[in-house]
Each structure stands twice: as structure tokens, then as C-alpha cells.
Design an enzyme around this catalytic site. Structure first.
Site, PDB file in Angstrom:
ATOM      1  N   ASP A   1       6.671  -1.452   0.463  1.00  0.00           N
ATOM      2  CA  ASP A   1       6.179  -2.488   1.368  1.00  0.00           C
ATOM      3  C   ASP A   1       5.650  -3.675   0.564  1.00  0.00           C
ATOM      4  O   ASP A   1       5.177  -3.499  -0.566  1.00  0.00           O
ATOM      5  CB  ASP A   1       5.056  -1.939   2.250  1.00  0.00           C
ATOM      6  CG  ASP A   1       5.564  -0.982   3.315  1.00  0.00           C
ATOM      7  OD1 ASP A   1       6.741  -1.067   3.678  1.00  0.00           O
ATOM      8  OD2 ASP A   1       4.757  -0.145   3.782  1.00  0.00           O
TER       9      ASP A   1
ATOM     10  N   TYR B   1       1.909   8.510  -5.308  1.00  0.00           N
ATOM     11  CA  TYR B   1       1.178   7.289  -4.990  1.00  0.00           C
ATOM     12  C   TYR B   1      -0.323   7.489  -5.166  1.00  0.00           C
ATOM     13  O   TYR B   1      -0.832   8.611  -5.021  1.00  0.00           O
ATOM     14  CB  TYR B   1       1.406   6.886  -3.521  1.00  0.00           C
ATOM     15  CG  TYR B   1       2.824   6.591  -3.140  1.00  0.00           C
ATOM     16  CD1 TYR B   1       3.330   5.292  -3.192  1.00  0.00           C
ATOM     17  CD2 TYR B   1       3.668   7.607  -2.696  1.00  0.00           C
ATOM     18  CE1 TYR B   1       4.641   5.019  -2.808  1.00  0.00           C
ATOM     19  CE2 TYR B   1       4.981   7.347  -2.322  1.00  0.00           C
ATOM     20  CZ  TYR B   1       5.465   6.053  -2.388  1.00  0.00           C
ATOM     21  OH  TYR B   1       6.754   5.787  -2.017  1.00  0.00           O
TER      22      TYR B   1
ATOM     23  N   ASP C   1      -1.858  -1.031   8.221  1.00  0.00           N
ATOM     24  CA  ASP C   1      -2.299  -1.554   6.927  1.00  0.00           C
ATOM     25  C   ASP C   1      -2.893  -2.938   7.123  1.00  0.00           C
ATOM     26  O   ASP C   1      -3.256  -3.312   8.249  1.00  0.00           O
ATOM     27  CB  ASP C   1      -1.149  -1.564   5.909  1.00  0.00           C
ATOM     28  CG  ASP C   1      -0.011  -2.521   6.280  1.00  0.00           C
ATOM     29  OD1 ASP C   1      -0.119  -3.240   7.302  1.00  0.00           O
ATOM     30  OD2 ASP C   1       0.989  -2.550   5.542  1.00  0.00           O
TER      31      ASP C   1
END
Length: 246
Positions: free
Chosen positions: A56, A84, A98
Site C-alpha cells: 500500500d 511485517y 488506516d
């Protein structure tokens, strides 16, 4: 006295035959931005360049770039396990899960304890089903979900089978919680955070995400985008000079 910065040592690249390049994707760059920047560095040579595993725009970290004949193996690299690190904010939610969109709801977090937070990770470890975020690149009826979401269209999402090998909390400083995740291809960390917040009855959204590993490849060994672009241009100039000299 300032120390002289040592120039990065690059291997002997053979881009047309195929190279696998590890790149540190910058914040707010799309994965295609990285591919486009590297592809343009080769002009006027038309060389195939692609990436294995989209990040992203608000995420940073490891992006695997393939050139030339190695682009045929993109699916193989994309299928590898990912790792991650990130930060979530509990007590609030956003439509995109987000920082791409504004907070749309807030919740009480006074009931949270460290034990409760650590225990909440356990149900997410293993083979689970996950819904993609409404603001995602998943295609429905030939169109990306984020286009439909931005128009306010309701879409029936379908769950995906994924595997979470590890989900660890590394720091708690409410409302922020830092974590590490090891997962299969196709996992949305934004959805994991959103679902984690729901399980705690307080909501959560992703505020920071970095891919640190894909398969055996680690971000510690990645090039910065412009560092790699400069090197490609230097190689082209050197080749042109040699051709003129001959």
C-alpha cells in the site's frame, strides 16, 4: 570532522537476462511508482520490469523488483511468506482501516489490559478467513474496490483463506500497540488490525506498516529507489562512452 560516506558496492548486473532487485519502498509511493521509476531509468531501452507483492502507498519496506526474463518468475516470488512490523491505534476506526481516511468512530479503551491484548492475538494465529478492506485493490466486477468505496457504493465482500504464522505484540503504549506479523500471500494487515480491534471491543486502525521480509529476502539488504536509479543511469553513460571510444 565528518567521515566520508562510502559509496555502495553494486554487483555486476545483467538486467535483460534477469535480475532480482530488493528495493526499500518509500512512504506514499505506490508499488507501481517504484517500477515506473526504475523502468524509466533504462530508457530508451525497453526492458520488462515488474514487482512481486504490492505494498500500500502508506506502507514502507521490502519490494521485490524483477527485470528482463526474471519477470516470468514474479508469481513464484509473490507466493512467498511475508513478515511485517507495524503500529496500530486502538479506540478509533477509519473507513480504510488506516490513515488514508479520517477517523469515523471512537471507542472506550479503559477496559484494556496487557493480558487481554496479548490473549487477543491467539485466535488470529493459524489458518483463518479474512475479508479484504473496502479500500483495497481487489477487483469486484472488473473494478478495484477502492473506486467503489470512494463513490460510497456498498459491495458484498468475500472472505479469503490466509495463514498467520506469527502475531506478536512488541510494545504497548496505549492508544498505540506495536506488533510483528508473519503471514501468507494475500494477507491484509489492515484487515488483521481492524478485526483485532473488534475482538477487543474498542476498534483499531493501522498507523504504520513496514515489510521486513519476503521469503528469504530481507529489507536490510534493499537498495533505496533513487540509489538504484542513479546506478542504472551511470551504467548507461559508461556503456555509451565505451561505444564512442570503440
Amino acid at each position: 570532522m565528518d567521515q566520508e560516506v562510502k559509496k555502495r558496492e553494486f554487483p555486476e548486473f545483467n538486467f535483460p537476462d534477469g535480475e532480482l532487485l530488493l528495493v526499500n519502498k518509500p512512504y506514499r509511493w505506490t508499488s507501481f511508482d517504484v517500477v515506473s521509476k526504475i523502468r524509466n531509468a533504462f530508457k530508451p531501452l525497453k526492458l520488462k520490469v515488474g514487482h512481486a507483492g504490492t505494498l500500500d502507498p502508506l506502507a514502507t519496506g521490502l519490494l521485490i523488483i524483477c527485470t528482463g526474463k526474471l519477470t516470468k518468475k514474479i508469481d513464484e516470488f509473490q507466493a512467498q511468506e511475508k513478515e511485517y512490523t507495524g503500529t496500530m491505534v486502538v479506540g478509533s476506526t477509519t473507513p480504510s482501516y488506516d490513515l488514508e481516511t479520517e477517523v469515523d468512530a471512537t471507542y472506550e479503551t479503559s477496559h484494556l489490559s496487557e493480558e487481554m491484548i496479548l490473549e487477543a492475538c491467539k485466535p488470529f494465529i493459524g489458518d483463518i478467513s479474512q475479508f479484504p478492506p473496502p479500500h483495497s485493490a481487489v477487483k469486484v466486477e472488473g473494478e478495484r474496490l477502492y473506486h467503489k468505496a470512494r463513490r460510497g457504493e456498498a459491495v458484498e465482500l468475500r472472505p479469503r483463506a490466509i495463514t498467520i504464522s506469527a502475531f506478536e505484540i512488541t510494545r504497548i503504549a496505549l492508544p498505540e500497540i506495536e506488533f510483528r506479523v508473519v503471514c501468507s500471500k494475500g494477507t491484509y494487515i489492515r484487515s488483521l488490525v481492524h478485526d483485532f480491534g473488534k475482538s477487543l471491543n474498542c476498534g483499531a486502525y493501522l498507523s504504520r506498516l513496514r515489510r521486513t521480509r519476503s521469503g528469504e529476502f530481507r529489507c536490510d539488504h534493499a537498495y533505496e529507489v533513487m540509489e538504484l536509479v542513479r546506478h542504472i543511469r551511470e551504467l548507461k553513460e559508461k556503456e555509451s562512452t565505451n561505444m564512442i571510444a570503440e
